[in-house]
Design a protein around this motif. Structure first.
Motif: not given
Ligand code: SAM
Length: 326
Positions: A123, A156, A165, A182, A187, A203-204, A230-232, A249, A257
């Motif tokens: 995740e 990530y 971006r 997310f 960024p 972000d989780l 948290g979970d969005v 993203n 979502f």
């Molecule tokens: N937007 C950032 C970037 O461009 O670098 C991060 C994108 S990364 C592909 C996806 C992010 O979503 C990760 O940091 C992950 O921890 C977060 N994530 C995954 N599931 C999530 C959820 N249910 N709620 C919130 N964030 C979550």
């Protein structure tokens, strides 16, 4: 040969050279030239150059650069730079070691060399790394005038998405409310806030949110940024009807979502929906999922169908910019 160059008055030359170097945009293989009180700074990507700099095309000489990794190796290695970390993607351990050694004696400013040891997974979308040189996997990375502290082993982050971006950030207006569902280390959040938007990032990953707080502070935008772990899907209810813009993203599973995105959306809201799909129909599944989640409450208008990059053979990473109007 003719290459894109930033043209700047001599007095502002060093400051401009430093900014371009910090963003990894200086083309080191060409000479910097001076003529009639102006410096010509060759750049690697004219589209990534900050808007306040003037670009011209100019014939410049080759620079003697005997110390690039390619010169030392006799072949062109593939690597990415993230702050002072060099990232390799080599399956063969001997080749990885050879490239790491060449990188260390080259003129690249580097403290750490890592090799990808897994795909992004789980995740949190973090990978495993093999550290070939150095110790710390934390670094400060600069892109488009913003700086990000991050640890590649804990969060990530992909430097390859900088141009994408920036494409999205340029759409942000002063005073709007933007929500990054997310957010990672920020960024999207930080450049949005730099354009005077009020921004919420969720972000989780607890470590990503700690870095997001720090990066808002480093870039002097903490007053306009709220960072929540948290979970969005659990956080969206606190911002019901709130957003003028939402970034999604999380390619591969953003469709799961969309209900949360619709909950967040105000009367008029632009969604930036990232997806990875087969090249035969890269936008169709995303558009169908958005319509299923948002209609009939919202009118759905796809403003942009944008290919971000090739992801794998026959698979594309794409972005749909979609306006939802109630
Ligand atoms: N937007 C950032 C970037 O461009 O670098 C991060 C994108 S990364 C592909 C996806 C992010 O979503 C990760 O940091 C992950 O921890 C977060 N994530 C995954 N599931 C999530 C959820 N249910 N709620 C919130 N964030 C979550």
């Amino acid at each position: 040969m003719e290459v894109p160059c930033v043209r700047v008055e001599r007095e502002r030359g060093e400051e401009t050279r430093q900014r371009l170097a910090d963003d990894g945009l200086l083309a080191a293989e060409f000479e910097i030239e001076v003529e009639d009180g102006y410096l010509y700074l060759p750049v690697t990507d004219d589209e990534a150059v900050p808007e306040d700099m003037a670009i011209v095309s100019r014939a410049v000489g080759d620079r003697e650069t005997p110390d690039t990794p390619a010169d030392l190796l006799g072949f062109e290695p593939t690597y990415e730079r993230l702050g002072d970390i060099v990232i390799l993607d080599e399956d063969d351990p001997d080749t990885a070691r050879e490239i790491a050694d060449a990188v260390m004696v080259s003129d690249i400013p580097v403290e750490t060399v890592v090799n990808r040891a897994s795909k992004v997974k789980g995740e949190l979308r973090v990978r495993d790394w093999e550290v070939l040189v150095g110790e710390s996997t934390e670094t400060v990375h600069r892109e488009y005038g913003c700086e990000y502290l991050l640890d590649v082993a804990e969060v990530y982050f992909s430097p390859r998405l900088a141009t994408e971006r920036h494409r999205v950030a340029e759409q942000v207006d002063s005073g709007e409310r933007a929500f990054d569902m997310f957010a990672g280390v920020g960024p999207f959040v930080v450049p949005f806030a730099k354009r005077d938007a009020e921004v919420v990032g969720v972000d989780l990953n607890e470590r990503a949110v700690e870095y997001l707080h720090e990066n808002a502070r480093r870039n002097d935008v903490e007053e306009r940024v709220t960072a929540t772990q948290g979970d969005v899907r659990d956080v969206a209810g606190d911002y019901a009807d709130w957003a003028d813009r939402a970034v999604m993203n999380l390619p591969h599973s953003a469709d799961e979502f969309l209900d949360a995105a619709v909950e967040l959306a105000g009367d008029d809201c632009v969604l930036h929906y990232y997806d990875i799909q087969h090249e035969d129909d890269p936008f169709g599944p995303g558009e169908a999922a958005i319509r299923a989640a948002a209609e009939p409450e919202y009118e759905v208008e796809v403003e942009t169908r944008h290919v971000v990059r090739s992801y794998a053979p026959h698979e594309l990473n794409v972005c749909l910019d979609v306006r939802l109007s109630r």
